[in-house]
Scaffold this active site. Structure first.
Site, PDB file in Angstrom:
ATOM      1  CB  CYS A 151      89.454 -51.140  80.305  1.00  0.00           C
ATOM      2  SG  CYS A 151      90.449 -51.504  79.506  1.00  0.00           S
ATOM      3  CG  ASP A 186      93.921 -54.339  86.829  1.00  0.00           C
ATOM      4  OD1 ASP A 186      93.289 -53.477  85.627  1.00  0.00           O
ATOM      5  OD2 ASP A 186      94.756 -54.982  86.515  1.00  0.00           O
ATOM      6  CG  HIS A 209      91.055 -54.625  83.067  1.00  0.00           C
ATOM      7  ND1 HIS A 209      92.415 -54.153  84.293  1.00  0.00           N
ATOM      8  CD2 HIS A 209      91.084 -55.102  82.334  1.00  0.00           C
ATOM      9  CE1 HIS A 209      92.530 -53.284  82.221  1.00  0.00           C
ATOM     10  NE2 HIS A 209      91.637 -54.106  81.714  1.00  0.00           N
TER      11      HIS A 209
END
Length: 373
Positions: free
Chosen positions: A53, A255, A257
């Site tokens: 990430c 984000d 993810h």
């Protein structure tokens, strides 16, 4: 840059993914005249889920810098709209292929020289150091990547680096004045000097011990207002986000993810770019929930952009704080080792051994990096 790793290295047999489903055995499996060893035929991680990430956030920050350089800060992606060739060249820099200069493969491998094993989670400073080294092999974008150390940005060092000739030969370490004078004499037909290398400035910081010290909040938010801003890398332990702005006391972030399917070049050389752009609204989080380890990013295409950034830092950040988030100094500190602009190593190969050799090529920089936050 053609490639850092040989394109031949990228030709991974499609069957390799399916062989992972076979039972482990010391025996071999034969398919269409080829022998496969089930225990030794792996090629490393097949996904960056759980560890990649921060690397993806670093890619986001760098991609924004390249967009600012080639397309302008006001450019916006629109689905189904034909994009300029520069846009597609930027995308090709980040494909998940070993021969793409800023791929997850390149970043993970370069991280080995920073003490991070393949599959190990990176912090903001490690990603910054990796981008600095990979940029040396990127001749198309020709970025000067400066990563501050000891919470200090040195104006003299940045100008020396940005005015250095791209070859970074023995003459690249002359004085800032002589470099600038020579380069100003070398103007192209458009009538402006092309000597200044666009600057990607990354400032790794520790804004507290276990939690952010509230005294830094206003200055941290002020950085997102600057026209040179590339946001910030950070998040929570083992959970990285790319922060792009704020609303009140909430940070706005992207984000990474979301595990997505591998995207490769199409036959016409284009890329299906839907997964490269946000498919949902950005997220928000309370600024006090942010881990204190962050890295600020800024992009200065021209020297006047950097000079303007220095003025804004003096006015909006340094003069307003009793406890400064970072320092901005004019001259190189006398007690530091001499500054030498990072130089692309002279190599005669584009094979996999190139990346592996960088562990020794950058020994001269280790004394700087050991002081980094």
């Amino acid at each position: 840059m053609e490639s850092v790793l040989s394109k031949h290295e990228n030709q991974i047999t499609v069957l390799s993914e399916y062989l992972e489903e076979f039972p482990e055995t010391d025996g071999s499996v034969w398919i269409l005249g080829r022998q496969h060893h089930l225990k030794t035929g792996g090629t490393g991680p097949s996904s960056d889920t759980g560890w990649g990430c921060m690397l993806r956030c670093g890619q986001m920050m760098l991609a924004q810098a390249l967009i600012c350089k080639h397309l302008g800060r006001d450019w916006h992606w629109e689905r189904h709209k034909k994009q300029p060739e520069e846009y597609h060249k930027i995308l090709r820099c980040f494909l998940d292929r070993k021969d793409c200069c800023y791929s997850i493969h390149q970043m993970a491998q370069m991280g080995v020289g920073e003490g991070k094993s393949i599959g190990e989670w990176f912090g903001p400073n490690t990603v910054a150091q990796v981008l600095k080294k990979l940029a040396l092999f990127d001749e198309w974008n020709s970025l000067a990547v400066y990563v501050s150390m000891d919470n200090t940005v040195v104006i003299e060092d940045i100008k020396k680096m940005c005015w250095s000739p791209s070859q970074s030969s023995s003459g690249a370490h002359g004085s800032t004045h002589s470099l600038r004078s020579a380069l100003h004499r070398n103007k192209n037909t458009a009538g402006f000097c092309s000597g200044w290398k666009p600057l990607l400035l990354i400032i790794p910081l520790r804004l507290g011990i276990n939690h952010i010290n509230p005294i830094y909040i206003d200055a941290f938010k002020e950085c997102f207002k600057m026209p040179q801003s590339l946001g910030a890398l950070g998040g929570k332990p083992n959970n990285a986000y790319y922060f792009i702005g704020f609303l009140g006391n909430e940070l706005i972030y992207l984000d990474p993810h979301t595990t997505q399917v591998f995207v490769d070049l199409e036959e016409n050389g284009m890329v299906d770019d839907k997964s490269f752009h946000c498919q949902q609204a950005p997220h928000r989080m309370e600024i006090m929930n942010l881990d204190p380890s962050v890295a600020l990013g800024f992009f200065c295409k021209e020297e006047k952009d950097f000079d303007n950034w220095c003025s804004l830092v003096q006015k909006e950040i340094l003069k307003q704080q009793s406890l400064r988030m970072f320092e901005l100094v004019k001259n190189h500190p006398a007690h530091w080792p001499p500054f030498k602009p990072p130089a692309k190593p002279e190599v005669t190969t584009t094979g996999a051994e190139l990346i592996e050799s960088t562990d020794t090529l950058f020994e001269v920089e280790e004394e700087f990096e050991i002081l980094s936050v």
